[in-house]
Design an enzyme around this catalytic site. Structure first.
Site, mmCIF file in Angstrom:
data_model
loop_
_atom_site.group_PDB
_atom_site.id
_atom_site.type_symbol
_atom_site.label_atom_id
_atom_site.label_comp_id
_atom_site.label_asym_id
_atom_site.label_seq_id
_atom_site.Cartn_x
_atom_site.Cartn_y
_atom_site.Cartn_z
ATOM 1 N N LEU A 49 39.660 34.740 43.546
ATOM 2 C CA LEU A 49 40.108 35.549 42.416
ATOM 3 C C LEU A 49 38.907 36.297 41.874
ATOM 4 C CD1 LEU A 49 42.522 33.300 40.302
ATOM 5 C CD2 LEU A 49 43.089 35.465 41.393
ATOM 6 N N ASP A 50 39.058 37.587 41.602
ATOM 7 C CA ASP A 50 37.976 38.366 41.016
ATOM 8 C C ASP A 50 37.602 37.806 39.649
ATOM 9 O OD1 ASP A 50 37.909 40.100 43.162
ATOM 10 O OD2 ASP A 50 39.272 41.554 42.250
ATOM 11 N N PRO A 51 36.365 38.050 39.186
ATOM 12 C CA PRO A 51 35.963 37.577 37.854
ATOM 13 C C PRO A 51 36.909 38.009 36.739
ATOM 14 C CG PRO A 51 34.034 38.287 39.063
ATOM 15 C CD PRO A 51 35.228 38.647 39.914
ATOM 16 N N ARG B 219 43.870 45.343 43.256
ATOM 17 C CA ARG B 219 43.001 46.432 42.790
ATOM 18 C C ARG B 219 43.239 47.723 43.573
ATOM 19 N NH1 ARG B 219 37.290 45.418 43.399
ATOM 20 N NH2 ARG B 219 37.730 43.579 44.650
#
Length: 298
Positions: A38-40, A173
């Site tokens: 998971l992205d930050p 994204r």
């Protein structure tokens, strides 16, 4: 030794690798992995695989994921999300729910998607974000991904809130950057939450803050650790006798009567504990060991 899976509610602004590092240090673990980055900027279901459970993380990586996302129109960013710098602004057209729904239909099923340049996709042995940070131009090839469904939760004329169910490798994204351009505008991913990963949902989560307050005894006895068979609810189960357990550990074919045919089986011992997985050999009508979870002294 701790073995099993913890479903952590990943906090905002922490990377997945940082969460792994914190938990590994807290409980003095030899091996910890996660079941899908998971992205930050994202929160939600992050599965941590401890010690012997790490070999089962592949079942999470390949599983279906469910997200809620807010996409903001009118601006695009260098990273396709709110962490990047604004690189373009554009007028937002008047869009109805029907306009957006018709466009979303193009993203359902098997589609080709180009990963974002700020991603961990390897190029010549280095993640693509390495080149992006150094402003080195590289070409990322489109990859085939599967999207099961995209539903509109809200649209206020600028912010589009969606629920997305997709398979392995789908970048929300990239999708967030693409959807604005469908309407001759631009857009970026404002927020993202993973609400399901395979059979794990938000109801299974523990916050990172609460997790690191626990001691080793509480980690086991509060049933926070799940066995890997929790990931395999779509597979049939088989219970082996002590004799067949020997064959399982020796990776010798096991010829038994199978009530229900399955490509993969969850394997249990005679007291009902999960010991691993076995694959079905259709040609020879037997099963053979795939992965070991619980070690028996035979």
């Amino acid at each position: 030794m701790h073995n099993g899976i913890i479903a952590v509610d990943k906090p905002l602004s922490l990377s997945s690798s940082k969460v792994v590092s914190v938990v590994k240090k807290k409980f003095n673990l030899s091996k910890v992995g996660h079941g899908g980055t998971l992205d930050p900027l994202a929160t939600g279901v992050l599965l941590l695989f401890l010690n012997r459970a790490t070999k089962f993380s592949v079942f999470s990586l390949n599983s279906e994921k469910e997200y809620t996302a807010i996409i903001t129109f009118g601006k695009s960013t260098s990273t396709f999300d709110s962490e990047g710098v604004i690189v373009e602004t554009k007028k937002i057209p008047m869009l109805s729910y029907e306009d957006i729904e018709n466009s979303l239909k193009n993203y359902i099923g098997n589609i080709y998607q180009t990963p974002p340049i700020f991603s961990a996709i390897k190029i010549k042995g280095k993640p693509s974000y390495y080149y992006a940070r150094k402003k080195i131009k590289v070409e990322l090839r489109p990859k085939k991904v599967y999207v099961k469904s995209i539903d509109i939760l809200n649209w206020d004329g600028r912010n589009l809130e969606l629920k997305i169910v997709a398979g392995k490798g789908f970048y929300v994204r990239s999708f967030a950057d693409d959807i604005g351009r469908e309407f001759n505008s631009v857009s970026f991913l404002n927020s993202l939450r993973r609400i399901r990963s395979g059979s794990f949902s938000e109801s299974d989560l523990i916050s990172l803050d609460k997790l690191i307050e626990l001691d080793n005894f509480e980690l086991i006895n509060e049933k926070i650790l799940k066995t890997p068979d929790f990931l395999l609810n779509h597979c049939e189960s088989v219970t082996l006798s002590k004799t067949n357990l020997n064959l399982f550990y020796d990776k010798t074919p096991i010829f038994i009567n199978l009530k229900n045919i399955s490509e993969r089986y969850k394997v249990y011992d005679d007291i009902g504990e999960f010991i691993g997985t076995a694959l079905h050999d259709y040609r020879n009508k037997c099963i053979i060991r795939e992965k070991i979870y619980k070690l028996h002294i035979l």
